[in-house]
Design a protein around this motif. Structure first.
Motif: not given
Length: 269
Positions: A210-229
């Motif tokens: 799951k993705d993450l931004k500012g402490g919020d859990f988000l759908p993939l690609g909607e946050g700031e995680q390096n999910l490609q990595g």
């Protein structure tokens, strides 16, 4: 890799009210419709589902109904999610009995994985001995999984003994259980999910994204995680198991599932 989704987005994490007074009923539970969740996941294009132990146990006496539903939607039960305090000797057997019940039922539906979170945080603060107690309990969980033909994994999680990388490392000393990394929880707990995957690559049979931004859990690609990595790290280790999106809640669950699948389609055809 095979792509799945956790049904807890449909309703959010609620918990079982009976679990307040009876440990044997202390299941994870979402109050959404499992049937609606499965219909949405199938229509979006996922292949499998993971489910909370409490929602699975709702089908204990309706097994044919649940199996027929999955078959009709061409979905596979990937695994069941459970957990416990694990550090209190007096209640441990009750917690393990609860997990055994859920694991046995999941196995009847052809599940592959038993995922557990937990390791209680004491009101008086963590004792160093808690890590050893948790590790020993997780060994028992592994035995339960093996007896039911499942693969057990521990899910590092905020608000548990397995929150930070340092805590997970302590737990790892006392148990041989596998790990199911949740990329957002690992990062929110101060870790690097890519480094986690590299470090524990021999103990990762199953993955939550799951993705993450500012402490919020988000759908993939909607946050700031390096999910490609993250995905590249999995590919380097030749990971070919299930990748399950696990988003605790979202205003429009089906839309959230679509956003995440569209993201994953960039890497998996």
């Amino acid at each position: 890799m095979k792509l799945g989704y956790q049904t807890n987005t449909w309703g959010g994490v609620v918990g079982h009210p009976a679990g307040v007074t009876s440990i044997k009923d202390g299941y994870y539970l979402t109050n959404g419709s499992t049937e609606k969740a499965l219909e949405d996941l199938s229509s979006v294009g996922y292949q499998g589902l993971e489910i909370f132990d409490g929602n699975l146990m709702q089908y204990e006496n309706k097994k044919e109904e649940f199996q027929t539903l999955m078959d009709s939607l061409k979905l596979k039960l990937i695994g069941v999610y459970s957990g416990g305090n694990f550090i209190f000797d007096e209640i441990l057997e009750e917690e393990l009995a609860k997990i055994e019940k859920a694991a046995s039922l999941a196995a009847e539906f052809g599940a592959e994985h038993l995922v557990v979170g937990g390791g209680a945080l004491r009101s008086t603060g963590i004792l160093e001995s808690d890590y050893e107690k948790l590790g020993q309990a997780l060994e028992r969980v592994s035995e339960i999984a093996k007896a039911n033909g499942l693969v057990a994994s521990y899910h590092p999680h905020l608000g548990s003994l397995g929150e930070s990388p340092e805590q997970v490392e302590k737990i790892a000393q006392f148990t041989s259980i596998n790990f199911c990394p949740d990329t957002a929880h690992i990062e929110a707990g101060g870790g690097d999910p890519i480094e986690f995957i590299k470090k524990y690559k021999d103990r990762i049979p199953y993955v939550h994204l799951k993705d993450l931004k500012g402490g919020d859990f988000l759908p993939l690609g909607e946050g700031e995680q390096n999910l490609q990595g993250v995905i590249e790290a999995l590919q380097v280790m030749n990971y070919d198991g299930w990748v399950t999106v696990e988003l605790d809640s979202y205003d429009n669950p089906k839309k959230g599932a679509e956003i995440s699948l569209d993201f994953l389609k960039k890497f998996y055809k």
